[in-house]
Design an enzyme around this catalytic site. Structure first.
Site, PDB file in Angstrom:
ATOM      1  N   VAL A  65      71.726 119.908  34.142  1.00 11.60           N
ATOM      2  CA  VAL A  65      72.547 119.416  33.322  1.00 11.60           C
ATOM      3  C   VAL A  65      71.830 118.154  32.586  1.00 11.60           C
ATOM      4  O   VAL A  65      72.653 117.990  31.818  1.00 11.60           O
ATOM      5  CB  VAL A  65      73.864 119.259  33.437  1.00 11.60           C
ATOM      6  CG1 VAL A  65      74.921 120.573  34.332  1.00 11.60           C
ATOM      7  CG2 VAL A  65      73.793 118.563  35.246  1.00 11.60           C
ATOM      8  N   ASN A  91      81.419 118.179  36.669  1.00  9.43           N
ATOM      9  CA  ASN A  91      81.401 117.929  38.037  1.00  9.43           C
ATOM     10  C   ASN A  91      80.344 117.911  38.469  1.00  9.43           C
ATOM     11  O   ASN A  91      80.116 116.880  39.914  1.00  9.43           O
ATOM     12  CB  ASN A  91      82.358 119.211  38.961  1.00  9.43           C
ATOM     13  CG  ASN A  91      82.037 118.782  40.464  1.00  9.43           C
ATOM     14  OD1 ASN A  91      82.866 118.133  41.290  1.00  9.43           O
ATOM     15  ND2 ASN A  91      81.085 119.338  42.093  1.00  9.43           N
ATOM     16  N   TYR A 157      75.258 105.288  42.063  1.00  9.00           N
ATOM     17  CA  TYR A 157      75.989 105.686  42.419  1.00  9.00           C
ATOM     18  C   TYR A 157      77.110 105.333  42.557  1.00  9.00           C
ATOM     19  O   TYR A 157      78.184 105.769  41.327  1.00  9.00           O
ATOM     20  CB  TYR A 157      76.103 107.110  44.305  1.00  9.00           C
ATOM     21  CG  TYR A 157      77.503 108.058  43.653  1.00  9.00           C
ATOM     22  CD1 TYR A 157      77.307 109.392  43.592  1.00  9.00           C
ATOM     23  CD2 TYR A 157      78.658 107.121  44.517  1.00  9.00           C
ATOM     24  CE1 TYR A 157      78.263 109.931  44.252  1.00  9.00           C
ATOM     25  CE2 TYR A 157      79.509 108.052  44.575  1.00  9.00           C
ATOM     26  CZ  TYR A 157      79.808 109.569  44.134  1.00  9.00           C
ATOM     27  OH  TYR A 157      80.528 110.434  44.292  1.00  9.00           O
TER      28      TYR A 157
END
Length: 260
Positions: A65, A91, A157
């Site tokens: 992606v 997701n 993150y």
């Protein structure tokens, strides 16, 4: 009881395992047409086989992606196979751990590209298909880490997950005129394959920090996504739901222990 999801076309990225698999499972059980998206063909095929027993239509597409061409091909394929696209669950994500002082620019860029840029690319690519439908539901999987909490080793993150919420709020404004809603689910500690592999002792120690004294299931995140995707949630956009068993509520260890 939600209006039926039967024959609704759903794309779930990062869904060959983990939280994405739980999201896909909930939609499959609701008789939707689900497109599993992952980078590993073997895992994707296995997930399709597991979910088909619930009665929905389940297919898979192998894609990275972070690659815009592959994302656009994903959307064309999902639309052709399932009669358009009604729902996107963005997701896909990674969470490698590395202390800030050891982190390189490449480490940073890899996580931000995979988690944040891919979210933008995936959402942008799906919009034309939702415009054709005259509506759409977009659900982003963020995290409590970044938007609400911090954790050592996850500064990249955390930044990516906080960034997703900024994206959600402005994207929801721009897409509202097309009857497209954009919302986010923020999971806490969820029992995924990675946590299972760490053993029961580790799971118990994590559960002890949560007021409900248990880890969440991947389906718990799926049901939150299902709510945002429902017809009944059509007047909700730019919002977030934290699904963490109350983990972020205690202001101290003493506050948590006082509940036990």
């Amino acid at each position: 009881m939600f209006t039926s999801f039967e024959n609704k076309s759903v794309v779930v990225t990062g869904s060959s395992k983990g939280i994405g698999k739980g999201i896909a499972k909930v939609f499959a059980k609701s008789k939707a047409k689900v497109m599993i998206v992952g980078r590993n063909k073997e895992d994707s095929i296995k997930t399709v086989q597991e979910l088909k027993v619930h009665g929905g239509t389940v297919d898979y597409f192998i894609a990275d992606v972070t690659n815009q061409d592959q994302v656009e091909q994903l959307m064309r394929t999902a639309s052709d196979k399932h009669g358009g696209i009604d729902i996107l669950c963005a997701n896909a994500g990674i969470f490698p751990q590395k202390p800030l002082l050891e982190m390189t620019t490449d480490d940073w860029d890899f996580v931000l590209t995979t988690n944040l840029r891919s979210c933008f690319q995936t959402v942008k690519a799906v919009v034309p298909y939702m415009q054709k439908k005259g509506m759409g539901r977009i659900i982003v999987t963020s995290s409590i880490t970044g938007p609400v909490t911090g954790y050592p080793g996850w500064s990249h993150y955390a930044a990516s997950k906080a960034g997703q919420l900024g994206f959600v709020r402005t994207a929801s404004l721009e897409l509202a005129k097309y009857n497209i809603t954009v919302n986010a689910v923020l999971p806490g500690n969820i029992l995924t394959e990675g946590l299972i592999a760490l053993g029961e002792d580790y799971q118990k120690s994590m559960a002890a920090t949560i007021p409900m004294n248990k880890l969440g299931s991947i389906e718990d995140i799926g049901y939150a996504a299902l709510f945002f995707a429902s017809k009944e949630a059509g007047y909700i956009t730019g919002q977030t739901i934290i699904v963490d068993g109350g983990q972020i509520l205690p202001e101290s260890i003493d506050a948590l222990n006082a509940t036990k």
